[in-house]
Write a protein that holds these residues in place. Structure first.
Motif, PDB file in Angstrom:
ATOM      1  N   ARG A 264       0.829  -1.203   0.000  1.00 56.97           N
ATOM      2  CA  ARG A 264       0.000   0.000   0.000  1.00 56.97           C
ATOM      3  C   ARG A 264       0.865   1.255   0.000  1.00 56.97           C
ATOM      4  O   ARG A 264       0.590   2.220  -0.727  1.00 56.97           O
ATOM      5  CB  ARG A 264      -0.929  -0.004   1.218  1.00 56.97           C
ATOM      6  N   MET A 265       1.917   1.268   0.810  1.00 56.34           N
ATOM      7  CA  MET A 265       2.804   2.430   0.846  1.00 56.34           C
ATOM      8  C   MET A 265       3.477   2.664  -0.495  1.00 56.34           C
ATOM      9  O   MET A 265       3.608   3.812  -0.949  1.00 56.34           O
ATOM     10  CB  MET A 265       3.860   2.258   1.942  1.00 56.34           C
ATOM     11  N   LEU A 266       3.917   1.598  -1.128  1.00 55.89           N
ATOM     12  CA  LEU A 266       4.563   1.741  -2.428  1.00 55.89           C
ATOM     13  C   LEU A 266       3.576   2.256  -3.468  1.00 55.89           C
ATOM     14  O   LEU A 266       3.918   3.089  -4.316  1.00 55.89           O
ATOM     15  CB  LEU A 266       5.164   0.416  -2.866  1.00 55.89           C
ATOM     16  N   ARG A 267       2.343   1.782  -3.420  1.00 60.18           N
ATOM     17  CA  ARG A 267       1.336   2.260  -4.357  1.00 60.18           C
ATOM     18  C   ARG A 267       1.035   3.748  -4.132  1.00 60.18           C
ATOM     19  O   ARG A 267       0.908   4.516  -5.080  1.00 60.18           O
ATOM     20  CB  ARG A 267       0.039   1.453  -4.221  1.00 60.18           C
ATOM     21  N   LEU A 268       0.921   4.147  -2.855  1.00 61.15           N
ATOM     22  CA  LEU A 268       0.621   5.536  -2.541  1.00 61.15           C
ATOM     23  C   LEU A 268       1.733   6.478  -2.971  1.00 61.15           C
ATOM     24  O   LEU A 268       1.479   7.618  -3.373  1.00 61.15           O
ATOM     25  CB  LEU A 268       0.360   5.692  -1.040  1.00 61.15           C
ATOM     26  N   SER A 269       2.962   6.008  -2.881  1.00 64.05           N
ATOM     27  CA  SER A 269       4.092   6.893  -3.142  1.00 64.05           C
ATOM     28  C   SER A 269       4.579   6.846  -4.578  1.00 64.05           C
ATOM     29  O   SER A 269       5.019   7.859  -5.122  1.00 64.05           O
ATOM     30  CB  SER A 269       5.257   6.549  -2.214  1.00 64.05           C
ATOM     31  N   ILE A 270       4.534   5.686  -5.212  1.00 63.02           N
ATOM     32  CA  ILE A 270       5.074   5.546  -6.560  1.00 63.02           C
ATOM     33  C   ILE A 270       3.955   5.532  -7.596  1.00 63.02           C
ATOM     34  O   ILE A 270       3.920   6.358  -8.513  1.00 63.02           O
ATOM     35  CB  ILE A 270       5.920   4.260  -6.679  1.00 63.02           C
ATOM     36  N   ASP A 271       3.027   4.598  -7.443  1.00 63.74           N
ATOM     37  CA  ASP A 271       1.967   4.449  -8.443  1.00 63.74           C
ATOM     38  C   ASP A 271       1.138   5.725  -8.581  1.00 63.74           C
ATOM     39  O   ASP A 271       0.840   6.162  -9.697  1.00 63.74           O
ATOM     40  CB  ASP A 271       1.045   3.287  -8.077  1.00 63.74           C
ATOM     41  N   ALA A 272       0.728   6.305  -7.455  1.00 67.63           N
ATOM     42  CA  ALA A 272      -0.144   7.481  -7.511  1.00 67.63           C
ATOM     43  C   ALA A 272       0.534   8.648  -8.222  1.00 67.63           C
ATOM     44  O   ALA A 272      -0.103   9.381  -8.988  1.00 67.63           O
ATOM     45  CB  ALA A 272      -0.558   7.892  -6.100  1.00 67.63           C
TER      46      ALA A 272
ATOM     47  N   GLU B   2      15.690   4.342   7.957  1.00 66.75           N
ATOM     48  CA  GLU B   2      15.385   3.394   9.042  1.00 66.75           C
ATOM     49  C   GLU B   2      14.025   2.715   8.927  1.00 66.75           C
ATOM     50  O   GLU B   2      13.434   2.310   9.910  1.00 66.75           O
ATOM     51  CB  GLU B   2      15.541   4.084  10.397  1.00 66.75           C
ATOM     52  N   HIS B   3      13.560   2.626   7.700  1.00 63.03           N
ATOM     53  CA  HIS B   3      12.394   1.815   7.355  1.00 63.03           C
ATOM     54  C   HIS B   3      12.514   1.629   5.863  1.00 63.03           C
ATOM     55  O   HIS B   3      12.411   2.604   5.096  1.00 63.03           O
ATOM     56  CB  HIS B   3      11.093   2.529   7.720  1.00 63.03           C
ATOM     57  N   LEU B   4      12.775   0.411   5.410  1.00 60.17           N
ATOM     58  CA  LEU B   4      13.116   0.184   4.019  1.00 60.17           C
ATOM     59  C   LEU B   4      12.078   0.744   3.057  1.00 60.17           C
ATOM     60  O   LEU B   4      12.420   1.415   2.068  1.00 60.17           O
ATOM     61  CB  LEU B   4      13.305  -1.317   3.757  1.00 60.17           C
ATOM     62  N   VAL B   5      10.814   0.504   3.323  1.00 59.51           N
ATOM     63  CA  VAL B   5       9.773   0.938   2.396  1.00 59.51           C
ATOM     64  C   VAL B   5       9.623   2.451   2.422  1.00 59.51           C
ATOM     65  O   VAL B   5       9.437   3.092   1.377  1.00 59.51           O
ATOM     66  CB  VAL B   5       8.441   0.236   2.709  1.00 59.51           C
ATOM     67  N   PHE B   6       9.707   3.062   3.591  1.00 57.77           N
ATOM     68  CA  PHE B   6       9.664   4.515   3.678  1.00 57.77           C
ATOM     69  C   PHE B   6      10.841   5.115   2.920  1.00 57.77           C
ATOM     70  O   PHE B   6      10.698   6.107   2.201  1.00 57.77           O
ATOM     71  CB  PHE B   6       9.695   4.950   5.148  1.00 57.77           C
ATOM     72  N   ASP B   7      12.004   4.515   3.078  1.00 61.58           N
ATOM     73  CA  ASP B   7      13.205   4.970   2.394  1.00 61.58           C
ATOM     74  C   ASP B   7      12.990   4.957   0.876  1.00 61.58           C
ATOM     75  O   ASP B   7      13.273   5.935   0.175  1.00 61.58           O
ATOM     76  CB  ASP B   7      14.383   4.070   2.773  1.00 61.58           C
TER      77      ASP B   7
ATOM     78  N   ALA C  41      10.061   4.771  -0.699  1.00 61.85           N
ATOM     79  CA  ALA C  41       8.925   5.625  -1.046  1.00 61.85           C
ATOM     80  C   ALA C  41       9.330   7.081  -1.169  1.00 61.85           C
ATOM     81  O   ALA C  41       8.843   7.802  -2.050  1.00 61.85           O
ATOM     82  CB  ALA C  41       7.828   5.475   0.008  1.00 61.85           C
ATOM     83  N   LYS C  42      10.218   7.532  -0.301  1.00 63.04           N
ATOM     84  CA  LYS C  42      10.599   8.938  -0.306  1.00 63.04           C
ATOM     85  C   LYS C  42      11.759   9.236  -1.249  1.00 63.04           C
ATOM     86  O   LYS C  42      12.065  10.401  -1.509  1.00 63.04           O
ATOM     87  CB  LYS C  42      10.911   9.401   1.124  1.00 63.04           C
ATOM     88  N   SER C  43      12.393   8.195  -1.765  1.00 62.61           N
ATOM     89  CA  SER C  43      13.410   8.388  -2.801  1.00 62.61           C
ATOM     90  C   SER C  43      12.771   8.439  -4.182  1.00 62.61           C
ATOM     91  O   SER C  43      13.308   9.066  -5.100  1.00 62.61           O
ATOM     92  CB  SER C  43      14.440   7.255  -2.749  1.00 62.61           C
ATOM     93  N   GLY C  44      11.608   7.789  -4.332  1.00 59.16           N
ATOM     94  CA  GLY C  44      10.939   7.737  -5.625  1.00 59.16           C
ATOM     95  C   GLY C  44      10.679   9.092  -6.248  1.00 59.16           C
ATOM     96  O   GLY C  44      11.021   9.328  -7.424  1.00 59.16           O
ATOM     97  N   PRO C  45      10.062  10.051  -5.524  1.00 54.97           N
ATOM     98  CA  PRO C  45       9.781  11.356  -6.121  1.00 54.97           C
ATOM     99  C   PRO C  45      11.042  12.116  -6.540  1.00 54.97           C
ATOM    100  O   PRO C  45      10.994  12.917  -7.481  1.00 54.97           O
ATOM    101  CB  PRO C  45       9.033  12.099  -5.004  1.00 54.97           C
TER     102      PRO C  45
END
Length: 309
Positions: A131-139, A175-180, A182-186
């Motif tokens: 869900r986090m990856l979809r919210l940050s990358i897909d959207a 310090e959270h792989l998915v957050f890391d 997600a926030k590098s994507g943009p």
């Protein structure tokens, strides 16, 4: 640019879409774009009739009303930016109503409630991860796919990807792989979009607020925007926090700059843009959170938050 003076309508006649404008930085950027004279489409999932999974009370209708009260034209359009049909319909409406899009702010996120800090990736709930990856990358990708054909219709369009942390700051593991991720994507999206928009005279920038005094953060500390300094008793580093208006003012300065192409492809913070354009926060200060954290929090330099305001 002195943000405390009467607003200069540098964006009169411009049309902006702030994707994810329900609260926090998104709401403030929408309001400041309106203050500068823009028509602003404010999108999000929480309306007066329905709350999103985030569970916060702020609505896109409130945001649109604040935009209009600031002197712009605020238009609330309920949109889930993961639903391609909804995003397509949104852009078709902008085209039908105005025939142009000058500024796209991609601020979609809404994943903080899914974070589970202190766990390895294999210990995380996989549904939350996806869900986090979809919210940050897909959207963000879906929004650009549908909105950019309208934006490039005229030269000089601006795309601003919003994230948490600059490229330089995010070289440190978050310090959270998915957050890391997600926030590098943009950051990479802005870099890539800069190449794709070049032939159309467009600019793409990734922008991050510093330590943001969002509605959720104020609630976390049990303070208001008027009493926010009381929270420093719990966290002394909160003294470097900035109001959401700060990134909004920085964005307007960028959007109003005829030479904004100098920033294209770059990752910048509200503090960096504020220094360059002379923008200040609501209290007249100019907080530089990332420099404070790099030099004092991580670097061990002797300094106080007020030294970085």
């Amino acid at each position: 640019m002195n943000a405390q003076d009467a607003p200069v309508r540098t964006l009169e006649g411009k049309v902006a879409l702030v994707a994810g404008a329900t609260r926090g930085a998104g709401r403030a950027m929408a309001v400041e774009l309106g203050r500068a004279g823009a028509v602003v489409y404010a999108t999000g999932r929480t309306t007066r009739e329905r709350r999103s999974e985030v569970g916060r009370p702020e609505t896109i209708e409130e945001t649109a009303e604040l935009v209009t009260a600031a002197g712009g034209t605020g238009i609330a359009v309920p949109t889930d930016h993961l639903e391609t049909a909804q995003v397509k319909a949104l852009v078709e409406r902008v085209d039908r109503d105005h025939g142009r899009l000058d500024i796209l702010v991609n601020d979609v996120w809404g994943g903080d409630h899914l974070l589970e800090f202190g766990k390895k990736v294999w210990e995380l709930d996989i549904e939350r991860v996806l869900r986090m990856l979809r919210l940050s990358i897909d959207a963000h990708a879906i929004t650009s796919h549908y909105a950019l054909p309208l934006l490039i219709r005229r030269p000089g369009g601006l795309v601003v990807e919003i994230t948490d942390g600059t490229e330089e700051f995010n070289r440190r593991y978050r310090e959270h792989l998915v957050f890391d991720v997600a926030k590098s994507g943009p950051i990479r999206m802005a870099f890539g979009l800069a190449q794709e928009l070049k032939e159309y005279g467009g600019t793409a920038v990734c922008l991050s607020p510093g330590f943001l005094r969002s509605e959720e953060m104020l609630d976390h500390f049990g303070v208001t925007e008027e009493t926010w300094r009381d929270a420093t008793a719990k966290d002394p580093h909160f003294a470097i926090a900035e109001s959401p208006a700060f990134i909004g003012r920085a964005l307007v300065a960028l959007a109003s700059d005829p030479d904004r192409g100098r920033w294209t492809g770059r990752s910048v913070s509200s503090g960096e843009l504020a220094r360059h354009y002379g923008v200040t926060d609501a209290d007249g200060s100019r907080p530089d959170a990332f420099r404070y954290f790099e030099e004092v929090f991580y670097g061990g330099k002797d300094g106080a938050p007020d030294d970085y305001r």
